[in-house]
Design a protein around this motif. Structure first.
Motif: not given
Length: 474
Positions: A93, A95, A102, A109
């Motif tokens: 992922q 961010e 993960t 999210q």
């Protein structure tokens, strides 16, 4: 027991035990010292053989290992070959520009905004104090720990998660940080906080992001926190805050909560009140820097500053009452126990008045700190480019507006006003403008999109709404 990881660009082999001259040994070093220990064999514990490495790794001469800040160097007598297994749960992922895996751990999210707020507060603390030691007590896959290292520039982070299956994933994620030192542990959260407290190794910032009630972690976290440090706590107990489980809220937070129309704010005040009670037991007191509610979960997150010295009165810690007959809210002190009533219906007080508490009745936010967080977010480019309806900039500005000392606890939903007035709801901005013109303090609520916080009584709110709708009809 600490988990050991090789200090390399990518973690190669988490080691939970080391064989030293045929005798099993474990090391728990907290001071920054460098030393060497001769080792005849280098053995990885079989249950932890899950490594994010895609080829065989060979070590010879010496193996540098990072353990709780210091670098421990182990000269190896012979070449040791470790063959890692491939990770089967790679789920990458991104961010705020940081890529992470993960690894099958729980990740949401929607909670990124809460992490944004935590990183901004931690960074401001680092800038004002010069250093930042962070404990992420329930780190999951380690994204919060990675962000504290990379964005808040923490000097040292302890990433703890009770599930050692995530060890290699957490280490791989933290290895992406270019600055700061870190260690991964796999202990029960209260245990790791108590261990650091017993060793007098305190933190500047502790993040406890748990499921359900956070009350069981509050005292351990406060013990492990420096005076003046920040404690970021969580509750997802929406049933208790909604008054559905009053005996559960009493057991968890010492507050008997009844059903009220602003239950989500009650959830924040219940959490802060529980923390205030625990701080008082330890001879300290707390002050909220911000309080954040998110609908998913639901999630109640509060940033608290721990301050030395007990407050010797019940300021901001009392009872909240809501009158179902007139729609007004009231604050009651401990001295008023047994005398609680609403002026609208004295003979029917037992039927019309719902009382919850004791709860935090003071401010939910520190406006000055929020302004500093917003300025930092602008400096980092986190605002201005976000086109989402619930952007970070919009959220922080709403929190600043809610910090007006003239505003009482609770909020009023426009649907509630319309129902009592038996009219359609007036436009929110028009309604607020009319209230400002009449001299009342008013702001929108970050908790409910169609609600306002105001010191205007419900009867006057109904009158203003009717006037606006009559003008609209005319």
């Amino acid at each position: 027991m600490f988990t050991l990881y090789p200090s390399s660009s990518k973690p190669l082999c988490p080691i939970t035990s080391i064989t030293l001259n045929s005798m099993p040994c474990s090391y728990s070093v907290l001071k920054s010292h460098k030393f060497s220990i001769p080792i005849c064999s280098f053995v990885a514990k079989s249950p932890t053989l899950t490594y994010p490495v895609h080829k065989t790794q060979k070590f010879s001469n010496s193996i540098p290992i990072v353990l709780n800040s210091p670098t421990l160097t182990y000269p190896v007598d012979k070449v040791t070959t470790l063959v890692p297994k491939f990770s089967v749960n790679c789920e990458y992922q991104t961010e705020r520009g940081l890529e992470f895996d993960t690894g099958g751990a729980f990740y949401r999210q929607e909670s990124a905004t809460g992490r944004d707020l935590g990183v901004l507060a931690a960074s401001l603390h680092k800038k004002s104090n010069g250093s930042l030691r962070v404990l992420d007590a329930l780190c999951g896959c380690g994204i919060r720990s990675l962000r504290y290292l990379s964005e808040a520039e923490a000097d040292f982070v302890v990433a703890n998660d009770g599930n050692d299956c995530y060890g290699s994933t957490i280490a791989e994620n933290l290895s992406r940080a270019m600055k700061g030192e870190w260690v991964v542990t796999h202990l029960e959260a209260n245990r790791v906080m108590t261990d650091y407290y017993m060793q007098k190794s305190f933190f500047d910032f502790i993040d406890v992001d748990s499921f359900g009630s956070d009350s069981s972690f509050l005292r351990s976290a406060m013990n492990a926190l420096r005076y003046g440090g920040l404690l970021y706590v969580t509750s997802t107990d929406g049933l208790s805050s909604g008054g559905h489980l009053p005996h559960h809220s009493l057991a968890s937070y010492g507050a008997y909560v009844r059903r009220m129309p602003y239950s989500n704010e009650i959830g924040l005040r219940m959490l802060i009140g529980g923390a205030a009670r625990e701080a008082a037991v330890l001879g300290c007191h707390i002050t909220p820097l911000f309080s954040y509610y998110a609908y998913h979960g639901p999630v109640f997150r509060v940033m608290l500053r721990l301050i030395r010295g007990k407050v010797h009165d019940s300021r901001h810690y009392g009872y909240i009452g809501f009158c179902n007959q007139c729609g007004n809210s009231h604050e009651f002190s401990w001295d008023e126990l047994g005398q609680m009533s609403c002026s609208c219906s004295m003979p029917e007080v037992s039927k019309s008045l719902s009382v919850s508490g004791p709860l935090w009745t003071g401010p939910l936010h520190d406006a000055a700190y929020l302004v500093g967080m917003l300025n930092l977010a602008k400096q980092w480019g986190w605002v201005g480019c976000d086109t989402k309806e619930n952007s970070l900039e919009k959220l922080i500005k709403l929190m600043v507006d809610e910090s007006d000392p003239k505003l009482p606890f609770g909020y009023i939903k426009l649907d509630q006003v319309a129902s009592r007035a038996k009219i359609n709801s007036p436009p929110l901005k028009t309604f607020m403008s009319a209230m400002h013109k009449k001299g009342y303090a008013v702001s929108r609520s970050h908790i409910e999109t169609n609600a306002i916080k105001t010191n205007c009584p419900m009867t006057e709110c109904i009158s203003i709404a009717k006037e606006l709708m009559q003008v609209s009809i005319a």
